[in-house]
Design a protein around this motif. Structure first.
Motif, short mmCIF file in Angstrom:
data_model
loop_
_atom_site.label_atom_id
_atom_site.label_comp_id
_atom_site.label_asym_id
_atom_site.label_seq_id
_atom_site.Cartn_x
_atom_site.Cartn_y
_atom_site.Cartn_z
N LEU A 183 35.62 62.97 86.92
CA LEU A 183 34.52 62.13 87.37
C LEU A 183 34.66 60.68 86.91
O LEU A 183 33.99 59.80 87.44
N GLU A 184 35.52 60.44 85.92
CA GLU A 184 35.78 59.07 85.50
C GLU A 184 36.80 58.39 86.39
O GLU A 184 36.97 57.18 86.33
N GLY A 185 37.46 59.18 87.22
CA GLY A 185 38.57 58.65 88.01
C GLY A 185 38.27 58.55 89.48
O GLY A 185 38.88 59.22 90.31
N VAL A 186 37.31 57.70 89.86
CA VAL A 186 36.95 57.51 91.27
C VAL A 186 37.35 56.08 91.68
O VAL A 186 36.96 55.11 91.03
N VAL A 187 38.15 55.98 92.75
CA VAL A 187 38.63 54.67 93.20
C VAL A 187 38.15 54.44 94.63
O VAL A 187 38.30 55.32 95.49
N LEU A 188 37.58 53.27 94.87
CA LEU A 188 37.09 52.89 96.19
C LEU A 188 37.94 51.74 96.71
O LEU A 188 38.08 50.71 96.06
N ALA A 247 40.47 47.28 95.39
CA ALA A 247 40.07 48.59 94.88
C ALA A 247 39.15 48.41 93.69
O ALA A 247 39.27 47.42 92.94
N ALA A 248 38.23 49.34 93.51
CA ALA A 248 37.32 49.33 92.36
C ALA A 248 37.26 50.73 91.78
O ALA A 248 37.34 51.73 92.50
N ALA A 249 37.16 50.82 90.47
CA ALA A 249 37.09 52.11 89.77
C ALA A 249 35.64 52.41 89.38
O ALA A 249 34.90 51.51 88.98
N TYR A 250 35.27 53.68 89.47
CA TYR A 250 33.92 54.11 89.12
C TYR A 250 33.94 55.38 88.29
O TYR A 250 34.81 56.23 88.46
N ASP A 251 32.97 55.49 87.41
CA ASP A 251 32.73 56.71 86.65
C ASP A 251 31.52 57.38 87.30
O ASP A 251 30.39 56.89 87.19
N LEU A 252 31.77 58.46 88.02
CA LEU A 252 30.71 59.10 88.79
C LEU A 252 29.59 59.63 87.90
O LEU A 252 28.44 59.73 88.32
N ARG A 253 29.92 59.95 86.65
CA ARG A 253 28.88 60.41 85.72
C ARG A 253 27.86 59.32 85.46
O ARG A 253 26.65 59.56 85.45
N LEU A 254 28.36 58.08 85.26
CA LEU A 254 27.46 56.95 85.00
C LEU A 254 26.64 56.61 86.24
O LEU A 254 25.46 56.23 86.14
N GLU A 293 40.31 61.28 91.45
CA GLU A 293 41.45 61.75 90.67
C GLU A 293 41.20 63.16 90.13
O GLU A 293 40.06 63.58 89.93
N ARG A 294 42.29 63.88 89.90
CA ARG A 294 42.22 65.21 89.29
C ARG A 294 42.41 65.10 87.79
O ARG A 294 43.23 64.31 87.31
N SER A 295 41.69 65.90 87.04
CA SER A 295 41.79 65.88 85.58
C SER A 295 43.21 66.21 85.13
O SER A 295 43.85 67.11 85.67
#
Length: 230
Positions: free
Chosen positions: A164-169, A179-186, A206-208
């Protein structure tokens, strides 16, 4: 997912590797910027420049004539069927352009000074690509104003391997692929903005435990939610 979509993702991976190797340019934004209108299908807010596309659902009304209020789906040829008027080409037109044409057509033998309003109820011609650790990755239509969390939900949510910390848009901004990175938990906790998603955006989760180009990219990002030019 279609082979062409996989090739697009592979190309983005290569761009990420190059950006990480040479140092991507950091572009800080107060708000997540919308895409270029030349590379995306249009924006939802202030959409006077949005061009209507196939399968968009339009709501058409004529002031003072409730009988003419109706919804029309744009067909694959860009046409809609309008009461009294018949077939009208809507595809490729902006909302003000279509309002002006409908007004002129109604004024030609039907109504005096008609005031026509057109509202795009569903932006079905816009699509977003979701790839990675999702239950149903694929290409999905945007049928209204959509956030990152809502887009992930369209793909069935994240799977058990998702980082969930590895989300790229990915998005085109100011003529560049960014591109921007996001932490889906936050984002879910409301500690980070849930950004709006636009047509032609690509979201990769991203996969863990993986050791991919995305992992290198995420390590290169100084802060979440900031765009990097690739």
């Amino acid at each position: 997912m279609k082979q062409s979509s996989r090739l697009v993702i592979a190309a983005m991976l290569a761009l990420l590797l190059g950006a990480c190797a040479h140092g991507a340019k950091n572009v800080e934004r107060a708000d997540l910027p919308p895409p270029d209108t030349t590379t995306a299908s249009g924006a939802y807010e202030g959409a006077t420049d949005y061009r209507i596309g196939s399968q968009d659902l339009l709501e058409i009304a004529v002031f003072g004539v409730s009988e003419l209020t109706h919804q029309a789906r744009v067909n694959s040829n860009g046409m809609i069927n309008v009461p009294l008027i018949g077939g009208v080409m809507a595809g490729g037109k902006t909302v003000p352009e279509l309002e002006k044409e409908l007004g002129a057509r109604y004024a030609d033998g039907y109504l005096q000074n008609p005031q026509v309003t057109v509202f795009v109820k569903e932006y079905t011609s816009q699509r977003v690509t979701l790839e990675g650790a999702l239950k149903k990755p694929g290409i999905y239509p945007l049928t209204g104003k959509t956030s990152l969390l809502q887009a992930v939900a369209m793909a069935g949510g994240t799977d058990e391997f998702a980082d969930l910390e590895g989300v790229v848009l990915f998005r085109h901004i100011e003529g560049k692929r960014m591109a921007a990175a996001y932490d889906l938990r936050l984002v879910r906790r409301g500690e980070l903005e849930d950004p709006q998603v636009y047509g032609d955006d690509v979201i990769v989760i991203e996969r863990s435990g993986s050791k991919s180009a995305f992992r290198e990219f995420l390590r290169s990002v100084p802060a979440l939610g900031l765009f990097l030019a690739l």
